[in-house]
Write a protein that holds these residues in place. Structure first.
Motif, PDB file in Angstrom:
ATOM      1  N   VAL A   6       0.832  -1.207   0.000  1.00 20.67           N
ATOM      2  CA  VAL A   6       0.000   0.000   0.000  1.00 20.67           C
ATOM      3  C   VAL A   6       0.866   1.256   0.000  1.00 20.67           C
ATOM      4  N   ARG A 191      -7.627   3.625   0.115  1.00 24.16           N
ATOM      5  CA  ARG A 191      -8.051   3.920  -1.262  1.00 24.16           C
ATOM      6  C   ARG A 191      -8.321   5.403  -1.470  1.00 24.16           C
ATOM      7  N   HIS A 192      -8.351   6.165  -0.370  1.00 23.17           N
ATOM      8  CA  HIS A 192      -8.698   7.578  -0.450  1.00 23.17           C
ATOM      9  C   HIS A 192      -7.457   8.425  -0.693  1.00 23.17           C
ATOM     10  N   ARG A 193      -7.644   9.572  -1.341  1.00 24.51           N
ATOM     11  CA  ARG A 193      -6.502  10.436  -1.657  1.00 24.51           C
ATOM     12  C   ARG A 193      -5.871  11.070  -0.428  1.00 24.51           C
TER      13      ARG A 193
END
Length: 201
Positions: A6, A191-193
């Protein structure tokens, strides 16, 4: 084939800090202040040290997800919760390194030992327990009691009480709430900016 880390930037990916990170920073301070105040008022030992301090989960988890935004928020929100609990401002200043290390250590461990915040493996759990529950709180407690004694607020005889109160009072909520937050929210956060693969973005 093993799943990609990640923390690894995808080809052509550029991440920069933005207003979303400032918003997250403010949110962490707010949530941490509420969680910290609840613990500080519930089982107080004195000078902002408590027998159960859920704010530490915000420090560890926030830093793993949001890098230095989380580290700084984790160092700053105790100024609010300690003040509401009746601790003088200079005590909060003395605690700042303790609170910063409690977020910085798990972040360093997760990033550089390539662990997944979603806690997908036994290694992820072990690293969180060692660096996000045990070592970070032992180091935080060591700094805090040293600072309190240097300021003259506690005696040598009371050091064991404050040290154990800090480590246990932080360790239990860090383990319980930290694992719950990481398992429940990390799939969405990574998954978020706003998720910081680097230190600021």
């Amino acid at each position: 084939m093993a799943e990609e880390s990640v923390w690894k930037l995808e080809k052509g990916e550029v991440r920069k800090p933005g207003t979303i990170h400032i918003a997250v920073f403010a949110l962490l301070i707010g949530v941490g202040a509420v969680a910290g105040t609840f613990g500080s008022l519930a089982i107080p030992l004195g000078y902002g040290v408590t027998g159960f301090w859920p704010g530490v989960a915000v420090q560890a988890v926030g830093s793993i997800w949001f890098g230095l935004w989380g580290v700084l928020a984790g160092g700053l929100f105790p100024f609010i919760s300690n003040t509401l609990a009746g601790a003088p401002l200079y005590v909060s200043v003395a605690y700042f390194p303790s609170n910063a290390i409690q977020g910085l250590l798990p972040r360093l461990a997760f990033k550089y030992l390539n662990c997944d915040p979603r806690l997908k493996s036994a290694k992820d759990y072990v690293v969180f327990i060692v660096f996000g529950v045990i070592l970070n709180n032992i180091l935080g407690a060591a700094w805090a009691v040293t600072a309190l004694q240097a300021i003259g607020l506690i005696t040598v005889e009371s050091v064991p009480l404050f040290f154990s109160g800090w480590t246990i009072g932080n360790g239990v909520p860090a383990l319980v709430f930290g694992v719950i937050l990481l398992k429940a929210l990390s799939p969405m956060v990574v998954r978020h900016r706003s998720f910081c693969k680097g230190w600021w973005a």
